[in-house]
Write an enzyme that holds these catalytic residues in place. Structure first.
Site, PDB file in Angstrom:
ATOM      1  N   ARG A  12       0.826  -1.221   0.000  1.00 41.71           N
ATOM      2  CA  ARG A  12       0.000   0.000   0.000  1.00 41.71           C
ATOM      3  C   ARG A  12       0.856   1.266   0.000  1.00 41.71           C
ATOM      4  NH1 ARG A  12      -5.384  -0.988   2.342  1.00 41.71           N
ATOM      5  NH2 ARG A  12      -6.064  -2.759   1.104  1.00 41.71           N
ATOM      6  N   ARG A  55      -3.017   6.601   0.861  1.00 39.87           N
ATOM      7  CA  ARG A  55      -3.493   7.800   1.562  1.00 39.87           C
ATOM      8  C   ARG A  55      -2.542   8.411   2.583  1.00 39.87           C
ATOM      9  NH1 ARG A  55      -9.104   5.220   3.127  1.00 39.87           N
ATOM     10  NH2 ARG A  55      -7.628   3.525   3.342  1.00 39.87           N
ATOM     11  N   ARG A 109      -6.515  12.578  -5.243  1.00 44.76           N
ATOM     12  CA  ARG A 109      -7.819  11.956  -4.999  1.00 44.76           C
ATOM     13  C   ARG A 109      -8.917  12.976  -4.695  1.00 44.76           C
ATOM     14  NH1 ARG A 109     -10.608   9.527  -4.281  1.00 44.76           N
ATOM     15  NH2 ARG A 109     -10.744   7.867  -2.777  1.00 44.76           N
ATOM     16  N   ASP A 149      -6.566  -2.315  -7.714  1.00 49.31           N
ATOM     17  CA  ASP A 149      -7.070  -3.000  -6.521  1.00 49.31           C
ATOM     18  C   ASP A 149      -7.240  -4.472  -6.848  1.00 49.31           C
ATOM     19  OD1 ASP A 149      -8.234  -2.248  -3.718  1.00 49.31           O
ATOM     20  OD2 ASP A 149      -9.534  -3.796  -4.530  1.00 49.31           O
ATOM     21  N   TYR A 156     -14.788 -11.937  -0.728  1.00 47.05           N
ATOM     22  CA  TYR A 156     -15.487 -10.683  -1.051  1.00 47.05           C
ATOM     23  C   TYR A 156     -16.752 -10.940  -1.862  1.00 47.05           C
ATOM     24  CZ  TYR A 156     -11.927  -7.460   0.677  1.00 47.05           C
ATOM     25  OH  TYR A 156     -11.091  -6.724   1.485  1.00 47.05           O
TER      26      TYR A 156
HETATM   27  O1  CP3 Z   1       0.375   0.656  -3.088  1.00 43.48           O
HETATM   28  C1  CP3 Z   1      -0.119  -0.451  -3.349  1.00 43.48           C
HETATM   29  O2  CP3 Z   1       0.039  -1.451  -2.625  1.00 43.48           O
HETATM   30  C2  CP3 Z   1      -0.859  -0.608  -4.668  1.00 43.48           C
HETATM   31  C3  CP3 Z   1      -2.259  -0.469  -4.658  1.00 43.48           C
HETATM   32  C4  CP3 Z   1      -3.184  -1.422  -3.904  1.00 43.48           C
HETATM   33  C5  CP3 Z   1      -4.427  -0.979  -3.380  1.00 43.48           C
HETATM   34  N1  CP3 Z   1      -5.095  -2.067  -2.914  1.00 43.48           N
HETATM   35  C6  CP3 Z   1      -4.910   0.413  -3.412  1.00 43.48           C
HETATM   36  C7  CP3 Z   1      -6.044   0.812  -2.562  1.00 43.48           C
HETATM   37  C8  CP3 Z   1      -3.087  -2.800  -3.644  1.00 43.48           C
HETATM   38  C9  CP3 Z   1      -1.954  -3.759  -3.930  1.00 43.48           C
HETATM   39  C10 CP3 Z   1      -4.315  -3.191  -3.024  1.00 43.48           C
HETATM   40  C11 CP3 Z   1      -4.621  -4.573  -2.666  1.00 43.48           C
HETATM   41  C12 CP3 Z   1      -5.811  -4.862  -1.865  1.00 43.48           C
HETATM   42  N2  CP3 Z   1      -7.056  -4.310  -1.957  1.00 43.48           N
HETATM   43  C13 CP3 Z   1      -5.873  -5.898  -0.914  1.00 43.48           C
HETATM   44  C14 CP3 Z   1      -4.753  -6.840  -0.570  1.00 43.48           C
HETATM   45  C15 CP3 Z   1      -3.828  -6.252   0.408  1.00 43.48           C
HETATM   46  C16 CP3 Z   1      -4.337  -6.286   1.827  1.00 43.48           C
HETATM   47  O3  CP3 Z   1      -4.453  -5.196   2.401  1.00 43.48           O
HETATM   48  O4  CP3 Z   1      -4.521  -7.358   2.363  1.00 43.48           O
HETATM   49  C17 CP3 Z   1      -7.170  -5.905  -0.367  1.00 43.48           C
HETATM   50  C18 CP3 Z   1      -7.703  -6.810   0.712  1.00 43.48           C
HETATM   51  C19 CP3 Z   1      -7.918  -4.898  -1.055  1.00 43.48           C
HETATM   52  C20 CP3 Z   1      -9.348  -4.538  -0.890  1.00 43.48           C
HETATM   53  C21 CP3 Z   1      -9.483  -3.144  -0.454  1.00 43.48           C
HETATM   54  N3  CP3 Z   1      -9.368  -2.065  -1.290  1.00 43.48           N
HETATM   55  C22 CP3 Z   1      -9.738  -2.643   0.866  1.00 43.48           C
HETATM   56  C23 CP3 Z   1      -9.927  -3.496   2.087  1.00 43.48           C
HETATM   57  C24 CP3 Z   1      -9.766  -1.239   0.770  1.00 43.48           C
HETATM   58  C25 CP3 Z   1     -10.052  -0.253   1.863  1.00 43.48           C
HETATM   59  C26 CP3 Z   1      -8.756   0.033   2.562  1.00 43.48           C
HETATM   60  C27 CP3 Z   1      -8.838   1.048   3.674  1.00 43.48           C
HETATM   61  O5  CP3 Z   1      -7.757   1.291   4.245  1.00 43.48           O
HETATM   62  O6  CP3 Z   1      -9.886   1.604   4.007  1.00 43.48           O
HETATM   63  C28 CP3 Z   1      -9.517  -0.893  -0.578  1.00 43.48           C
HETATM   64  C29 CP3 Z   1      -9.407   0.466  -1.152  1.00 43.48           C
HETATM   65  C30 CP3 Z   1      -8.034   0.874  -1.551  1.00 43.48           C
HETATM   66  N4  CP3 Z   1      -7.196   0.113  -2.330  1.00 43.48           N
HETATM   67  C31 CP3 Z   1      -7.390   2.120  -1.250  1.00 43.48           C
HETATM   68  C32 CP3 Z   1      -6.139   2.080  -1.902  1.00 43.48           C
HETATM   69  C33 CP3 Z   1      -5.112   3.172  -1.953  1.00 43.48           C
HETATM   70  C34 CP3 Z   1      -7.988   3.292  -0.461  1.00 43.48           C
HETATM   71  C35 CP3 Z   1      -9.006   3.940  -1.355  1.00 43.48           C
HETATM   72  C36 CP3 Z   1      -9.012   5.446  -1.364  1.00 43.48           C
HETATM   73  O7  CP3 Z   1      -8.026   6.089  -1.786  1.00 43.48           O
HETATM   74  O8  CP3 Z   1     -10.059   5.994  -1.023  1.00 43.48           O
END
Ligand code: CP3
Length: 332
Positions: free
Chosen positions: A22, A26, A35, A71, A143
């Protein structure tokens, strides 16, 4: 060869490579700025925006790996699944039969992801390794069944116990699609791919061994680049995790990394495993933890420094800088 590729092949490196799960997100003011003007999914769909976000953490911290901004749910949209984010994924709950019957991934509908990877390759220096990724079948299934996040993943666990042939079919549909998706990413320039199995850890060791690991293995089989498998919370099944057939395994912070490595076996690389909460402490505490981590892996090629899960959005930038400096200064 890059530092990250060398470590994944367990060749000696001048210092261990570093990237952060990640890292494009953010905690970065420049991400929040972008964003404010563009939605999350809009940012993924537009290759120029997605490439820019992929590059932001590289510019600021010079990480060894640049992970594609997308994602794990992104490719499901190319299988006809409607997904929104709030900020986690939201979708209409599906049955096992419906998941099994999902159409093949439409590669045209992820052409934007390929274009993002090409733009990133043009922009980053050769020593930065491009990391592609996908969600593992078990985690995507969690999911799809729940329609979003869940504390206990009861629907996934029930399906794993009772699913029979329908479960196999659902996992197989997802595995074939993610194999195609990763193959596309590799063709577009991904030099490493990571498979995220974020929720597999809720399963028993037996179900991991009989269901989750084989499904993950079929995603990663016959890919032309080094692969990383990451299943946080699955420390109870480390001894059999190598059946996934990855080159490296990500481990969370719950188990000391040297112990996890011994359990996984000597002939794989390892990634991790600082607690993301450490980055909410202070530079002195962070340096001490990095020192301990590097001492535990010293003299053993094949360690990729990372957190044990994604970076928290409240993390101060100075704390990330302290981590980077500690790893850079920690050559031994
Ligand atoms: O920097 C990176 O790692 C690349 C981008 C990336 C994102 N999601 C961006 C993202 C990657 C590799 C992911 C993978 C992802 N997404 C996973 C596997 C990793 C893990 O954490 O176990 C999972 C389970 C998801 C599903 C997902 N997407 C969730 C649970 C969320 C909410 C996260 C939160 O902190 O609230 C997202 C949204 C998401 N994916 C964001 C980002 C930057 C936040 C969205 C925003 O900017 O509003």
């Amino acid at each position: 060869m890059t530092r990250l590729l060398d470590a994944l092949a367990r060749r000696p490196v001048d210092r261990p490579p570093l990237w952060i799960m990640r890292q494009a997100g953010r905690y970065l003011p420049e991400y929040r700025e972008l964003r404010r003007r563009h939605g999350f999914q809009e940012s993924i769909r537009d290759p120029r925006i997605a490439a820019e976000i992929t590059l932001q953490p590289i510019r600021r911290f010079g990480f060894d790996g640049a992970i594609l901004f997308a994602d794990i749910m992104t490719p499901l949209e190319a299988m006809g699944v409607h997904v929104t984010f709030d900020p986690g994924p939201k979708l209409t709950p599906a049955t096992l039969a419906e998941v099994a019957d999902l159409p093949d991934l439409d590669l045209e509908r992820v052409a934007n992801v390929a274009e993002t990877l090409r733009l990133v390759r043009e922009a980053v220096p050769a020593e930065v390794t491009i990391i592609g990724f996908a969600g593992a079948p078990t985690t995507l299934l969690a999911y799809l069944l729940e329609g979003g996040a869940s504390k206990d993943h009861l629907l996934l666990r029930r399906a794993m116990h009772t699913g029979g042939g329908e479960l196999d079919a659902a996992l197989d549909t997802l595995a074939r699609a993610m194999h195609a998706y990763l193959t596309m990413q590799i063709d577009a320039g991904a030099q490493v791919v990571q498979l995220f199995d974020s929720w597999a850890g809720v399963l028993s060791r037996e179900l991991l061994e009989t269901r989750a690991f084989p499904a993950a293995a079929s995603v990663l089989a016959d890919l032309d680049v080094p692969t990383i498998y990451f299943a946080p919370g699955a420390g109870h099944a480390l001894a059999s995790m190598r059946s996934v057939g990855a080159d490296a395994y990500g481990v969370d912070w719950r188990i000391p990394i040297d112990e996890a490595w011994d359990t996984l076996g000597g002939d794989v690389a390892i990634q991790g495993n600082l607690d993301p909460a450490l980055l909410l402490t202070d530079p002195t505490t962070i340096r001490a933890a990095v020192d301990d981590l590097l001492t535990r892996t010293a003299g053993r090629p094949g360690h990729v420094v990372n957190l044990g899960h994604g970076i928290d959005r409240r993390t101060p930038l100075e704390h990330v800088a302290a981590l980077v400096a500690a790893v850079r200064g920690g050559e031994r």
